[in-house]
Design a protein around this motif. Structure first.
Motif, PDB file in Angstrom:
ATOM      1  N   ARG B 290       0.857  -1.183   0.000  1.00  0.00           N
ATOM      2  CA  ARG B 290       0.000   0.000   0.000  1.00  0.00           C
ATOM      3  C   ARG B 290       0.893   1.233   0.000  1.00  0.00           C
ATOM      4  O   ARG B 290       1.904   1.274   0.706  1.00  0.00           O
ATOM      5  CB  ARG B 290      -0.873  -0.009   1.247  1.00  0.00           C
ATOM      6  CG  ARG B 290      -1.853   1.140   1.256  1.00  0.00           C
ATOM      7  CD  ARG B 290      -2.799   1.022   2.424  1.00  0.00           C
ATOM      8  NE  ARG B 290      -2.133   1.371   3.670  1.00  0.00           N
ATOM      9  CZ  ARG B 290      -2.345   0.749   4.810  1.00  0.00           C
ATOM     10  NH1 ARG B 290      -3.168  -0.269   4.873  1.00  0.00           N
ATOM     11  NH2 ARG B 290      -1.728   1.129   5.911  1.00  0.00           N
ATOM     12  N   ASP B 309       3.743   2.597   2.231  1.00  0.00           N
ATOM     13  CA  ASP B 309       3.345   3.049   3.555  1.00  0.00           C
ATOM     14  C   ASP B 309       3.964   2.074   4.564  1.00  0.00           C
ATOM     15  O   ASP B 309       3.553   0.918   4.640  1.00  0.00           O
ATOM     16  CB  ASP B 309       1.812   2.992   3.627  1.00  0.00           C
ATOM     17  CG  ASP B 309       1.277   3.777   4.800  1.00  0.00           C
ATOM     18  OD1 ASP B 309       2.080   4.381   5.528  1.00  0.00           O
ATOM     19  OD2 ASP B 309       0.051   3.776   4.985  1.00  0.00           O
ATOM     20  N   ASP B 388       0.130  -4.052  17.948  1.00  0.00           N
ATOM     21  CA  ASP B 388      -0.366  -2.692  17.923  1.00  0.00           C
ATOM     22  C   ASP B 388       0.002  -1.955  16.623  1.00  0.00           C
ATOM     23  O   ASP B 388      -0.814  -1.248  16.035  1.00  0.00           O
ATOM     24  CB  ASP B 388       0.380  -1.986  19.047  1.00  0.00           C
ATOM     25  CG  ASP B 388      -0.501  -1.067  19.774  1.00  0.00           C
ATOM     26  OD1 ASP B 388      -1.560  -1.529  20.202  1.00  0.00           O
ATOM     27  OD2 ASP B 388      -0.113   0.115  19.866  1.00  0.00           O
ATOM     28  N   GLU B 391      -1.989  -3.372  13.825  1.00  0.00           N
ATOM     29  CA  GLU B 391      -3.354  -2.835  13.965  1.00  0.00           C
ATOM     30  C   GLU B 391      -3.480  -1.474  13.287  1.00  0.00           C
ATOM     31  O   GLU B 391      -4.445  -1.181  12.611  1.00  0.00           O
ATOM     32  CB  GLU B 391      -3.644  -2.613  15.441  1.00  0.00           C
ATOM     33  CG  GLU B 391      -4.615  -3.540  16.156  1.00  0.00           C
ATOM     34  CD  GLU B 391      -5.739  -4.096  15.344  1.00  0.00           C
ATOM     35  OE1 GLU B 391      -6.591  -3.309  14.870  1.00  0.00           O
ATOM     36  OE2 GLU B 391      -5.791  -5.314  15.181  1.00  0.00           O
ATOM     37  N   ARG B 392      -2.474  -0.629  13.521  1.00  0.00           N
ATOM     38  CA  ARG B 392      -2.516   0.732  12.999  1.00  0.00           C
ATOM     39  C   ARG B 392      -2.431   0.782  11.493  1.00  0.00           C
ATOM     40  O   ARG B 392      -2.798   1.773  10.881  1.00  0.00           O
ATOM     41  CB  ARG B 392      -1.328   1.493  13.524  1.00  0.00           C
ATOM     42  CG  ARG B 392      -1.611   2.075  14.839  1.00  0.00           C
ATOM     43  CD  ARG B 392      -0.542   3.042  15.027  1.00  0.00           C
ATOM     44  NE  ARG B 392      -0.084   2.908  16.371  1.00  0.00           N
ATOM     45  CZ  ARG B 392       0.642   3.827  16.936  1.00  0.00           C
ATOM     46  NH1 ARG B 392       1.025   4.861  16.244  1.00  0.00           N
ATOM     47  NH2 ARG B 392       0.995   3.684  18.162  1.00  0.00           N
ATOM     48  N   MET B 393      -1.845  -0.255  10.901  1.00  0.00           N
ATOM     49  CA  MET B 393      -1.677  -0.259   9.445  1.00  0.00           C
ATOM     50  C   MET B 393      -2.922  -0.779   8.750  1.00  0.00           C
ATOM     51  O   MET B 393      -3.031  -0.728   7.545  1.00  0.00           O
ATOM     52  CB  MET B 393      -0.483  -1.130   9.060  1.00  0.00           C
ATOM     53  CG  MET B 393       0.844  -0.574   9.506  1.00  0.00           C
ATOM     54  SD  MET B 393       1.222   0.992   8.683  1.00  0.00           S
ATOM     55  CE  MET B 393       1.618   0.392   7.038  1.00  0.00           C
ATOM     56  N   ARG B 394      -3.859  -1.340   9.539  1.00  0.00           N
ATOM     57  CA  ARG B 394      -5.055  -1.898   8.915  1.00  0.00           C
ATOM     58  C   ARG B 394      -5.962  -0.798   8.413  1.00  0.00           C
ATOM     59  O   ARG B 394      -6.065   0.251   9.020  1.00  0.00           O
ATOM     60  CB  ARG B 394      -5.816  -2.738   9.935  1.00  0.00           C
ATOM     61  CG  ARG B 394      -5.105  -4.005  10.281  1.00  0.00           C
ATOM     62  CD  ARG B 394      -5.744  -4.645  11.484  1.00  0.00           C
ATOM     63  NE  ARG B 394      -7.053  -5.168  11.154  1.00  0.00           N
ATOM     64  CZ  ARG B 394      -7.533  -6.298  11.665  1.00  0.00           C
ATOM     65  NH1 ARG B 394      -6.825  -7.000  12.501  1.00  0.00           N
ATOM     66  NH2 ARG B 394      -8.716  -6.702  11.327  1.00  0.00           N
ATOM     67  N   THR B 395      -6.660  -1.059   7.318  1.00  0.00           N
ATOM     68  CA  THR B 395      -7.610  -0.054   6.841  1.00  0.00           C
ATOM     69  C   THR B 395      -9.035  -0.569   6.878  1.00  0.00           C
ATOM     70  O   THR B 395      -9.946   0.106   6.431  1.00  0.00           O
ATOM     71  CB  THR B 395      -7.297   0.375   5.403  1.00  0.00           C
ATOM     72  OG1 THR B 395      -7.170  -0.805   4.628  1.00  0.00           O
ATOM     73  CG2 THR B 395      -6.034   1.173   5.323  1.00  0.00           C
ATOM     74  N   SER B 396      -9.228  -1.783   7.369  1.00  0.00           N
ATOM     75  CA  SER B 396     -10.592  -2.273   7.519  1.00  0.00           C
ATOM     76  C   SER B 396     -10.590  -3.315   8.625  1.00  0.00           C
ATOM     77  O   SER B 396      -9.532  -3.760   9.076  1.00  0.00           O
ATOM     78  CB  SER B 396     -11.098  -2.898   6.223  1.00  0.00           C
ATOM     79  OG  SER B 396     -10.619  -4.215   6.126  1.00  0.00           O
ATOM     80  N   SER B 397     -11.783  -3.717   9.036  1.00  0.00           N
ATOM     81  CA  SER B 397     -11.851  -4.695  10.113  1.00  0.00           C
ATOM     82  C   SER B 397     -11.776  -6.120   9.576  1.00  0.00           C
ATOM     83  O   SER B 397     -11.828  -7.069  10.338  1.00  0.00           O
ATOM     84  CB  SER B 397     -13.131  -4.476  10.928  1.00  0.00           C
ATOM     85  OG  SER B 397     -14.229  -4.414  10.046  1.00  0.00           O
ATOM     86  N   PRO B 490     -12.605  12.810  -4.340  1.00  0.00           N
ATOM     87  CA  PRO B 490     -13.195  14.114  -4.646  1.00  0.00           C
ATOM     88  C   PRO B 490     -12.391  15.197  -3.918  1.00  0.00           C
ATOM     89  O   PRO B 490     -11.894  14.963  -2.822  1.00  0.00           O
ATOM     90  CB  PRO B 490     -14.606  14.018  -4.070  1.00  0.00           C
ATOM     91  CG  PRO B 490     -14.795  12.618  -3.620  1.00  0.00           C
ATOM     92  CD  PRO B 490     -13.465  11.979  -3.503  1.00  0.00           C
ATOM     93  N   ILE B 491     -12.213  16.347  -4.550  1.00  0.00           N
ATOM     94  CA  ILE B 491     -11.386  17.400  -3.959  1.00  0.00           C
ATOM     95  C   ILE B 491     -12.261  18.411  -3.234  1.00  0.00           C
ATOM     96  O   ILE B 491     -13.139  19.010  -3.835  1.00  0.00           O
ATOM     97  CB  ILE B 491     -10.526  18.067  -5.043  1.00  0.00           C
ATOM     98  CG1 ILE B 491      -9.585  17.015  -5.613  1.00  0.00           C
ATOM     99  CG2 ILE B 491      -9.759  19.253  -4.491  1.00  0.00           C
ATOM    100  CD1 ILE B 491      -8.698  17.500  -6.719  1.00  0.00           C
ATOM    101  N   PRO B 492     -12.047  18.581  -1.909  1.00  0.00           N
ATOM    102  CA  PRO B 492     -12.911  19.478  -1.147  1.00  0.00           C
ATOM    103  C   PRO B 492     -12.715  20.949  -1.500  1.00  0.00           C
ATOM    104  O   PRO B 492     -11.671  21.317  -2.035  1.00  0.00           O
ATOM    105  CB  PRO B 492     -12.510  19.214   0.301  1.00  0.00           C
ATOM    106  CG  PRO B 492     -11.152  18.633   0.236  1.00  0.00           C
ATOM    107  CD  PRO B 492     -11.038  17.939  -1.081  1.00  0.00           C
ATOM    108  N   TYR B 493     -13.677  21.755  -1.187  1.00  0.00           N
ATOM    109  CA  TYR B 493     -13.718  23.216  -1.379  1.00  0.00           C
ATOM    110  C   TYR B 493     -13.742  23.598  -2.863  1.00  0.00           C
ATOM    111  O   TYR B 493     -13.679  24.755  -3.209  1.00  0.00           O
ATOM    112  CB  TYR B 493     -12.526  23.948  -0.738  1.00  0.00           C
ATOM    113  CG  TYR B 493     -12.380  23.845   0.760  1.00  0.00           C
ATOM    114  CD1 TYR B 493     -12.932  24.811   1.603  1.00  0.00           C
ATOM    115  CD2 TYR B 493     -11.677  22.808   1.326  1.00  0.00           C
ATOM    116  CE1 TYR B 493     -12.772  24.733   2.974  1.00  0.00           C
ATOM    117  CE2 TYR B 493     -11.515  22.718   2.709  1.00  0.00           C
ATOM    118  CZ  TYR B 493     -12.059  23.688   3.522  1.00  0.00           C
ATOM    119  OH  TYR B 493     -11.888  23.611   4.872  1.00  0.00           O
TER     120      TYR B 493
END
Lengths: 367, 516
Positions: B290, B309, B388, B391-397, B490-493
């Motif tokens: 990723r 990452d 731990d 865990e932090r590297m996960r992006t889903s359950s 999508p790009i905000p603002y």
């Protein structure tokens, strides 16, 4: 009595130097309550301007003379564009000159409308370039997405006449019937000008600034930033000192278990779920964090400052950085009391953002 | 047969592979001169498993040489930056915030010219060829040999960067090295420009080193193509690598992760690479690491190019255990003399693993006296902290299997809290070289599109077709190239529905179609 001596002594201890900018920016990210735009690019601009033109005097709000000519300045547009199409060298000055010329005044002080996010730093760059003092205060004490959302609106200070300047040298001066109209027209002009402009607005007297501004918020940014840099050097977390400095309360701590985003009419709306020991807590955001729910119960809302801190470092976590597994301490800091007036709630309370609820505050704040 | 060689700062690892079957593997100390180490590695492989140069279909190489050159500030070319965007961007010049030492090492100078585009592709100001020609003369006078070109919103419209490159080539001759920002980074001018300047400063070194590598492999009788591994776990040919040395920067951790995937047979998993002092945790999705979406600090410079990452933590096989705490200080490479089980006097994470019966190493009697409760508490601490970080590297359950590689992986218990059993694949010590050997070829598109005037589905189709075309141009076989990643932000603002689309297409290397 030698007032000059005293003034000099104050000036010496209350100056913004390039090396302060990192702390200012880290603190401004906290007051950004999840949004406000990344202060990094503003920090670089402020640093560059301070290095080139020398330090800026930071004047206490109470020390601003009543007849001062104060021009607040800010960036308007999309943060994604701001980090790509950087400002021109003259853009800040052009914007301030455009409004000063229209009003036929000579500015004496520069001010900050939004201490949260990138707009905390823009006035520093502008003040350095113009060699004018900067007021240690801001127009809202946090970050909000629309330009009428400042305490000045409650005190009938008009945003317009306001100027909008792009990097090409174009400037527009707007006269509007209300601050809400100023927002609508300035937003449209900003898009046409390439989505990143510098605006000078809410020109006011020293007397008005003293009524309509939140005192000390720029130094507050720096102090919060110092908490973070201290913690970083000592491999600790700034969380507790940030909470203490803001008079905030922690309402939840856990890991983000879900994030949902959608962009509608230019706002990054969405919700995040925080899995805590006491169940799921939901955070609703529209650029900034606006509302927190535990189950069906709303536990905190705008206008109070709902801030996500990285549990391990105490640094601000923006809504863009939220993702599954991010460990967040969710804290709520009291907004300036004037935001909790009837007019303040109408301007930036939960209903304005489409949430069908009265404002809810942690019990600690009403005591 | 393919050969994978991973040249790290400390060790050079090499494998010979037939399919995914390891025929031979070696691990040796990295030589000061990259090419000698590679020749030695090839010879060692041949003593383990007899083969001739003609049996080899391709040689894949991972190297940290270029990032090390940058970190040390050596062998960098005199570099200039040409930025197109005036009157915009003048508030912050190129190289703002760079360490002074790197500015000096690249003799960094910059030129601001007119040009640039708005987010919707309109011009900020038109390109002024005479202005660029005048700058070219200044560059020539200053002895500039490599130029980084950046233009505002070039990821949306690259026309000005290409045009300026043409003018510089006319003025400075075909020998000048040109690096174009839209080919290197994404939206975010300063970070993209920084990555481009870094690339530009390494072009001469890349030319020299890669030239030598090709020569030495030729001299050894290998006529097969040579590839270098990139940050995203795919390959580039030598011509591409000469132009984009920055693409090798993170190939080390990437190759380890990819090798872990192949040796464990898991396509989507978390990988823990445990060394002597630190451990890296990354996540593979469909066999690829990723990528980080945030700003990456390289040698003190903020950049935004494609990097995996990876989260690092201060736990390794040599971590010192003191006051109820494992690490972050470590005995490092002195583990084999300083750890208790190796006759030393320092309590390390490896001693804890031996005392807990997780691994049989050295002299177990040297740790027999350790308090049982303390040992178990330290094992729990290691397991807890590693779990731990994963865990932090996960992006889903969704459940995520965990693979451990690297020399320090012996310190892990068989099961991690909340994550289940750990996979410890065979050949995990040379996972990085295996990762290099099995790499595929990719093409990527990362652009901002305005959907105001166009139908979303036609934009998506165009982006996908472009990515596939780029992969084939990079050497992927047209038979099996496919889109493996698609992201839309999508790009905000921004009203008018601006959206950033990232597509990556990957295919097997079309070895048979390639000749060097």
């Amino acid at each position: 009595m030698s007032t000059t001596m005293t003034d000099n002594a104050i000036a010496q201890t209350r100056q913004v130097l390039p090396e302060h900018c990192l702390d200012f920016a880290a603190g401004a990210a906290i007051l950004g309550t999840g949004g406000g735009g990344d202060p990094h690019i503003g920090m670089l601009m402020a640093q560059a301007a301070l290095e080139k033109h020398g330090p800026v005097d930071l004047v206490k709000l109470e020390d601003v003379p009543d007849d001062a000519v104060v021009i607040p300045v800010a960036m308007m547009g999309a943060p994604t564009v701001m980090v790509e199409k950087l400002a021109s060298a003259e853009q800040f000055v052009e914007s301030i000159r455009a409004i000063a010329k229209y009003l036929g005044v000579e500015p004496t002080h520069i001010a900050c409308m939004e201490a949260g996010g990138v707009n905390s730093m823009i006035p520093m760059a502008a003040a350095a370039e113009l060699g004018l003092p900067l007021i240690d205060a801001d127009g809202m004490g946090r970050a909000f997405p629309e330009l009428q959302m400042v305490l000045a609106t409650l005190f009938d200070v008009q945003a317009a006449p306001m100027s909008i300047s792009d990097e090409k040298g174009n400037s527009i001066v707007l006269e509007t019937v209300s601050n809400k109209w100023a927002e609508r027209l300035a937003r449209t002009a900003t898009v046409e000008m390439g989505c990143s402009t510098i605006v000078s607005l809410y020109a006011m007297t020293g007397e008005q600034v003293k009524r309509a501004f939140v005192p000390g918020t720029l130094s507050l940014c720096r102090e919060l930033g110092k908490c973070i840099s201290y913690a970083r050097h000592h491999a600790g977390s700034a969380k507790d000192s940030v909470i203490e400095r803001l008079g905030a309360v922690q309402i939840a701590e856990g890991k983000i278990s879900d994030v949902e985003r959608r962009t509608t009419s230019g706002f990054a709306r969405g919700r995040a779920e925080l899995a805590t020991d006491r169940g799921i807590v939901e955070i609703e955001f529209q650029n900034e964090n606006l509302l927190v729910r535990r189950g069906d119960e709303v536990v905190a809302t705008t206008p109070d400052l709902i801030i996500g801190l990285d549990t391990d470092t105490g640094e601000a976590v923006t809504t863009e950085q939220l993702r599954f597994g991010t460990r967040i301490s969710l804290i709520v800091a009291p907004a300036d009391e004037r935001w909790h007036s009837e007019g303040g709630i109408e301007l930036a309370g939960p209903r304005y953002f489409g949430y069908d609820t009265e404002p809810v505050r942690p019990a600690e704040f009403s005591a | 047969m393919r050969i994978g060689i991973d040249v790290g700062g400390t060790n050079t690892d090499a494998v010979a592979l037939e399919g995914t079957n390891v025929l031979a593997s070696v691990k040796q100390t990295t030589s000061e001169d990259v090419t000698t180490g590679i020749v030695q590695a090839l010879h060692s492989l041949r003593t383990q498993h007899e083969f001739g140069p003609t049996d080899v279909d391709a040689i894949m190489l991972g190297t940290t040489h270029f990032i090390n050159a940058l970190v040390e500030g050596r062998d960098l070319a005199p570099t200039a930056t040409l930025r197109l965007g005036l009157p915009a961007t003048a508030s912050l010049p190129p190289m703002v915030g760079w360490p002074q030492r790197l500015i000096s090492a690249t003799r960094g100078r910059y030129f601001l010219a007119h040009g640039g585009h708005e987010f919707d592709g309109q011009e900020i100001s038109s390109l002024q060829p005479d202005e660029i020609r005048a700058f070219a003369h200044d560059m020539e006078a200053a002895g500039v040999r490599s130029v980084a070109i950046s233009s505002v919103f070039s990821p949306i419209n690259d026309e000005f960067e290409e045009h300026a490159a043409e003018i510089l080539r006319e003025e400075l001759g075909p020998g000048v090295a040109l690096s174009l920002s839209h080919e290197i980074g994404r939206v975010g001018l300063l970070e993209r420009e920084n990555a481009t300047i870094i690339n530009a400063s390494l072009r001469e070194l890349a030319d020299k080193i890669i030239g030598r590598l090709v020569a030495v492999i030729d001299a050894e009788g290998y006529s097969c193509p040579l590839f270098l591994s990139q940050n995203d776990g795919t390959l580039m040919d030598v011509e591409y690598a000469r132009k984009y040395p920055v693409a090798t920067f993170a190939s080390g951790p990437t190759n380890s992760m990819r090798g872990a995937a192949i040796t464990s047979g898991l396509e989507t998993c978390a990988v823990i690479d445990i060394g002597g002092t630190t451990s890296d945790v990354g996540v593979l999705t469909n066999g690829f690491p990723r990528e980080a979406t945030t700003v990456i600090d390289v040698a003190g410079v903020r950049t935004n190019f494609r990097m995996p990452d990876v989260l690092s933590m201060g736990i390794g096989g040599g971590s010192i255990v003191a006051d109820g705490q494992v690490g972050p200080s470590s005995v490092g490479y002195r583990l084999t003399s300083e750890a208790l089980v190796f006759g030393g006097s320092t309590l390390t994470a490896t001693d804890i693993a031996v005392a807990a019966g997780l691994v049989d190493l050295g002299d177990a009697s040297a740790v027999a006296h350790l308090d049982r409760d303390m040992v178990m508490a330290m094992v729990d601490q290691i397991a807890g902290r590693v779990a731990d970080t994963v865990e932090r590297m996960r992006t889903s359950s969704a459940p995520l299997p965990v693979v451990a590689v690297g020399g320090g992986s012996v310190i892990l218990p068989k099961v991690l809290p909340g994550l289940g059993e750990i996979y410890l694949p065979e050949n995990s010590g040379v996972a990085n070289a295996i990762g290099a050997a099995i790499a595929q070829v990719s093409g990527e598109v990362d652009k901002v599109y305005s959907l105001a005037t166009r139908d979303r589905s036609s934009v998506v189709e165009e982006a996908k077709a472009d990515a596939i075309e780029k992969a084939i141009a990079a050497g992927a076989s047209a038979d099996n190239v496919e889109v493996v990643e698609f992201d839309e932000f999508p790009i905000p603002y921004l009203p008018g529905n601006a959206t950033r689309i990232r597509v990556k297409a990957v295919g097997d290397l079309g070895i048979k179609e390639m000749a060097r």
